[in-house]
Design a protein around this motif. Structure first.
Motif, PDB file in Angstrom:
ATOM      1  N   LYS A 164      -1.332  -7.866  -0.727  1.00 38.66           N
ATOM      2  CA  LYS A 164      -1.230  -7.368  -2.091  1.00 38.66           C
ATOM      3  C   LYS A 164      -1.310  -5.843  -2.100  1.00 38.66           C
ATOM      4  O   LYS A 164      -2.064  -5.238  -1.347  1.00 38.66           O
ATOM      5  N   LEU A 165      -0.518  -5.244  -2.983  1.00 36.34           N
ATOM      6  CA  LEU A 165      -0.513  -3.796  -3.102  1.00 36.34           C
ATOM      7  C   LEU A 165      -1.717  -3.332  -3.906  1.00 36.34           C
ATOM      8  O   LEU A 165      -2.145  -3.998  -4.844  1.00 36.34           O
ATOM      9  N   LYS A 166      -2.215  -2.162  -3.538  1.00 35.70           N
ATOM     10  CA  LYS A 166      -3.315  -1.578  -4.294  1.00 35.70           C
ATOM     11  C   LYS A 166      -2.795  -0.905  -5.549  1.00 35.70           C
ATOM     12  O   LYS A 166      -1.583  -0.740  -5.735  1.00 35.70           O
ATOM     13  N   LEU A 167      -3.740  -0.503  -6.394  1.00 30.76           N
ATOM     14  CA  LEU A 167      -3.365   0.061  -7.695  1.00 30.76           C
ATOM     15  C   LEU A 167      -2.519   1.317  -7.545  1.00 30.76           C
ATOM     16  O   LEU A 167      -1.516   1.494  -8.246  1.00 30.76           O
ATOM     17  N   PHE A 168      -2.897   2.217  -6.609  1.00 35.36           N
ATOM     18  CA  PHE A 168      -2.132   3.452  -6.424  1.00 35.36           C
ATOM     19  C   PHE A 168      -0.703   3.154  -5.997  1.00 35.36           C
ATOM     20  O   PHE A 168       0.266   3.741  -6.504  1.00 35.36           O
ATOM     21  N   GLN A 169      -0.549   2.215  -5.044  1.00 33.32           N
ATOM     22  CA  GLN A 169       0.785   1.870  -4.568  1.00 33.32           C
ATOM     23  C   GLN A 169       1.628   1.252  -5.683  1.00 33.32           C
ATOM     24  O   GLN A 169       2.814   1.585  -5.837  1.00 33.32           O
ATOM     25  N   LYS A 170       1.024   0.349  -6.455  1.00 35.86           N
ATOM     26  CA  LYS A 170       1.754  -0.266  -7.557  1.00 35.86           C
ATOM     27  C   LYS A 170       2.183   0.786  -8.582  1.00 35.86           C
ATOM     28  O   LYS A 170       3.330   0.786  -9.047  1.00 35.86           O
ATOM     29  N   THR A 171       1.238   1.668  -8.935  1.00 40.11           N
ATOM     30  CA  THR A 171       1.556   2.697  -9.928  1.00 40.11           C
ATOM     31  C   THR A 171       2.644   3.630  -9.431  1.00 40.11           C
ATOM     32  O   THR A 171       3.570   3.990 -10.167  1.00 40.11           O
ATOM     33  N   TYR A 172       2.552   4.003  -8.147  1.00 43.02           N
ATOM     34  CA  TYR A 172       3.539   4.930  -7.580  1.00 43.02           C
ATOM     35  C   TYR A 172       4.928   4.292  -7.554  1.00 43.02           C
ATOM     36  O   TYR A 172       5.918   4.906  -7.983  1.00 43.02           O
ATOM     37  N   LEU A 173       5.018   3.064  -7.051  1.00 41.20           N
ATOM     38  CA  LEU A 173       6.319   2.392  -6.956  1.00 41.20           C
ATOM     39  C   LEU A 173       6.908   2.129  -8.338  1.00 41.20           C
ATOM     40  O   LEU A 173       8.112   2.316  -8.557  1.00 41.20           O
ATOM     41  N   PHE A 174       6.069   1.696  -9.263  1.00 43.58           N
ATOM     42  CA  PHE A 174       6.572   1.420 -10.609  1.00 43.58           C
ATOM     43  C   PHE A 174       7.072   2.704 -11.280  1.00 43.58           C
ATOM     44  O   PHE A 174       8.147   2.723 -11.890  1.00 43.58           O
ATOM     45  N   ALA A 220       6.747  13.956  -8.236  1.00 44.17           N
ATOM     46  CA  ALA A 220       6.155  13.814  -9.570  1.00 44.17           C
ATOM     47  C   ALA A 220       5.448  12.469  -9.723  1.00 44.17           C
ATOM     48  O   ALA A 220       4.357  12.390 -10.295  1.00 44.17           O
ATOM     49  N   SER A 221       6.050  11.411  -9.206  1.00 45.92           N
ATOM     50  CA  SER A 221       5.440  10.078  -9.281  1.00 45.92           C
ATOM     51  C   SER A 221       4.145  10.021  -8.487  1.00 45.92           C
ATOM     52  O   SER A 221       3.167   9.398  -8.907  1.00 45.92           O
ATOM     53  N   TYR A 222       4.149  10.690  -7.307  1.00 45.13           N
ATOM     54  CA  TYR A 222       2.938  10.705  -6.481  1.00 45.13           C
ATOM     55  C   TYR A 222       1.794  11.396  -7.212  1.00 45.13           C
ATOM     56  O   TYR A 222       0.663  10.891  -7.259  1.00 45.13           O
ATOM     57  N   ILE A 223       2.094  12.575  -7.791  1.00 44.64           N
ATOM     58  CA  ILE A 223       1.058  13.321  -8.514  1.00 44.64           C
ATOM     59  C   ILE A 223       0.562  12.523  -9.712  1.00 44.64           C
ATOM     60  O   ILE A 223      -0.648  12.430  -9.984  1.00 44.64           O
ATOM     61  N   TYR A 224       1.484  11.906 -10.450  1.00 48.49           N
ATOM     62  CA  TYR A 224       1.120  11.125 -11.639  1.00 48.49           C
ATOM     63  C   TYR A 224       0.260   9.919 -11.256  1.00 48.49           C
ATOM     64  O   TYR A 224      -0.787   9.661 -11.873  1.00 48.49           O
ATOM     65  N   LYS A 265      -1.527   9.523  -8.577  1.00 48.93           N
ATOM     66  CA  LYS A 265      -2.816   9.974  -8.067  1.00 48.93           C
ATOM     67  C   LYS A 265      -3.758  10.304  -9.222  1.00 48.93           C
ATOM     68  O   LYS A 265      -4.948   9.935  -9.203  1.00 48.93           O
ATOM     69  N   LYS A 266      -3.242  11.002 -10.222  1.00 46.58           N
ATOM     70  CA  LYS A 266      -4.073  11.416 -11.356  1.00 46.58           C
ATOM     71  C   LYS A 266      -4.528  10.218 -12.177  1.00 46.58           C
ATOM     72  O   LYS A 266      -5.672  10.167 -12.662  1.00 46.58           O
ATOM     73  N   ILE A 267      -3.640   9.233 -12.347  1.00 46.47           N
ATOM     74  CA  ILE A 267      -3.976   8.066 -13.163  1.00 46.47           C
ATOM     75  C   ILE A 267      -4.987   7.168 -12.466  1.00 46.47           C
ATOM     76  O   ILE A 267      -5.927   6.646 -13.079  1.00 46.47           O
ATOM     77  N   THR A 268      -4.809   6.959 -11.166  1.00 51.36           N
ATOM     78  CA  THR A 268      -5.646   5.980 -10.450  1.00 51.36           C
ATOM     79  C   THR A 268      -6.969   6.552  -9.955  1.00 51.36           C
ATOM     80  O   THR A 268      -7.884   5.790  -9.638  1.00 51.36           O
ATOM     81  N   LYS A 269      -7.089   7.893  -9.896  1.00 47.31           N
ATOM     82  CA  LYS A 269      -8.325   8.480  -9.373  1.00 47.31           C
ATOM     83  C   LYS A 269      -9.561   8.065 -10.168  1.00 47.31           C
ATOM     84  O   LYS A 269     -10.553   7.606  -9.576  1.00 47.31           O
ATOM     85  N   PRO A 270      -9.581   8.214 -11.517  1.00 43.25           N
ATOM     86  CA  PRO A 270     -10.784   7.781 -12.246  1.00 43.25           C
ATOM     87  C   PRO A 270     -11.035   6.278 -12.150  1.00 43.25           C
ATOM     88  O   PRO A 270     -12.186   5.842 -12.135  1.00 43.25           O
TER      89      PRO A 270
END
Length: 485
Positions: free
Chosen positions: A3-13, A192-196, A198-203
């Motif tokens: 299963k993909l982690k949250l950061f990977q899912k957010t980045y790919l999506f 841009a997706s990587y930065i976004y 990272k910022k969303i999943t960090k907290p």
């Protein structure tokens, strides 16, 4: 499949979403560009035509040719002017024949920029009079026609042509650049997706790590998120929930400790009660058995039957005290608080003890000045005062005194007797405990009176003390300010 982690899912999506948007936007740009371009050109042609007609109609016919030529050169358009049946053509879209010497060319491409000046041939005229009324129009052009009337009343017409040929070339160039534009946009979207992501999943990752500490009940676990959005609100809710959980756990621990102490107290009480009951029962059993067998002094039934009756009455009183003590938990759970005037309460319950005191020649002095009105359970407090005053009457020698008075939010009961030593005072509130000088049950008491007093006062959260004086004992009940009326 892992299963993909949250950061990977957010980045790919996010990357997929931006890729789709880039492709759709470029496709729409390529498809809608002609429409926007033509609409813009039509608007420009309409504005130019309006300005040209306004100037032609506000001047004489002699100025018409000059005005048309200036507009033709300024805006790069072809104008066909008809004045008094004469046709004039002005070509603003000019083509030149350029001749270059071969020896002047090198390996690099030759670029002719806008700074190069071109000179018309001597044979070319500023305008071309065309009697047939025709002029050149390219395949991709916009056409406008309008009848005019000059300031001096001369009628005529004007035809305007705007070239669109350059747009086709521009469109083909745009089509060639689309793959490069899409590629560059996708590369930018990767970062841009990587930065976004990272910022969303960090907290969220921080909250996840903190909740792991909360899972093992780590006391200093705390979500310190300051994003100013719903994630920060979520962290505050988690902190509040965790603090509530810790408080609940502490309350449960305290409750478990209290229950354990209560159970231990019950077990100790039952053991003591069984021992206290066994002694008089055995005494009665021995006396009755000896009387039945007519052994020795027990042949005299007139003496020992009353003694058996007296023992049975003492045993009955003890059983009643034990039952009252066992009902303490029920009383504590069903407390009914009400306004109680201590003066009235004492007056209603003290009369029987006055009679007993009088029979023993004990001086009972009661001072109702400074009496208190409190909020408490009347029945339980009555039980407490009854036991304390009963003990005072029972353990005060003849001719001595008992003082009952109020002082500084306290009710004080003093009696003159032999003071109890400090060693005995430490256990005086234990169940069935009696001081050494009172080990003889004939002197009264079974050791439950003060035990009941302690249990009730603790349940009512009322402070109390029982201390020795120089010539007696003093019981002091102190009421808190919030209990006073």
């Amino acid at each position: 499949m892992k299963k993909l982690k949250l950061f990977q899912k957010t980045y790919l999506f996010t990357m997929a979403l931006m890729g789709v948007m880039i492709i759709i936007s470029h496709t729409l740009l390529y498809m809608l560009l002609p429409t926007f371009y033509i609409n813009k050109k039509q608007q420009d042609l309409s504005d130019i035509s309006t300005q040209l007609i306004q100037q032609l109609e506000s001047n004489n016919k002699d100025m018409s040719s000059k005005i048309s030529k200036d507009f033709s050169n300024k805006y790069g358009i072809n104008i066909a002017l008809n004045i008094k049946n004469k046709n004039y053509v002005f070509e603003g879209i000019k083509q030149y024949d350029i001749y270059i010497k071969p020896e002047s060319l090198d390996s690099e491409s030759l670029i002719i920029n806008n700074n190069v000046e071109f000179k018309d041939s001597e044979n070319s005229s500023e305008s071309i009079e065309n009697k047939e009324g025709y002029f050149k129009v390219k395949n991709s052009s916009l056409f406008y026609k309008k009848n005019i009337k000059t300031l001096d009343g001369t009628s005529g017409s004007v035809k305007i042509v705007m070239d669109l040929q350059s747009f086709k070339e521009a469109r083909s160039v745009v089509f060639m650049l689309l793959p490069y534009s899409i590629g560059i946009s996708l590369i930018i979207s990767l970062f841009a997706s990587y930065i976004y992501a990272k910022k969303i999943t960090k907290p969220i990752k921080e909250i996840c790590n903190v909740t792991k500490d909360m899972k093992i009940l780590k006391e200093d676990a705390y979500c310190d998120i300051n994003t100013g959005d719903e994630i920060e609100l979520l962290s505050h809710n988690i902190n509040s929930l965790y603090n509530t959980l810790l408080d609940t756990i502490d309350s449960l621990k305290t409750e478990i400790e209290n229950v354990s102490k209560s159970e231990k107290s019950k077990v100790d009480f039952l053991r003591s009660a069984s021992h206290e009951l066994k002694t008089p029962l055995m005494s009665i059993h021995i006396m009755l058995e000896n009387m039945i067998l007519n052994i020795g002094k027990y042949k005299n039934h007139d003496i020992y039957l009353p003694k058996c009756k007296e023992s049975v009455l003492d045993l009955s009183n003890m059983v009643q005290e034990i039952l009252d003590t066992s009902r303490l938990n029920t009383w504590n759970n069903n407390k009914e608080y009400e306004v109680v005037n201590l003066k009235n309460l004492l007056e209603n319950m003290i009369e029987p003890y006055k009679i007993i005191a009088k029979s023993k020649h004990i001086n009972m002095n009661i001072d109702y000045s400074n009496s208190l009105i409190i909020n408490t359970d009347k029945i339980l407090l009555n039980k407490v005062l009854s036991n304390i005053i009963s003990n005072a009457v029972n353990y005060t020698d003849e001719g001595k005194y008992i003082n009952i008075y109020f002082e500084n939010n306290s009710l004080i009961i003093e009696n003159e007797c032999e003071p109890i030593s400090k060693n005995h005072l430490e256990h005086i509130f234990d169940a069935f405990y009696r001081a050494e000088f009172d080990r003889n049950k004939n002197s009264g008491g079974n050791g439950l009176g003060l035990y009941i007093v302690k249990q009730i006062l603790n349940s009512l959260d009322i402070n109390y003390s029982f201390d020795s004086m120089e010539n007696g004992m003093k019981f002091k009940i102190t009421f808190k300010n919030e209990e006073l009326i």
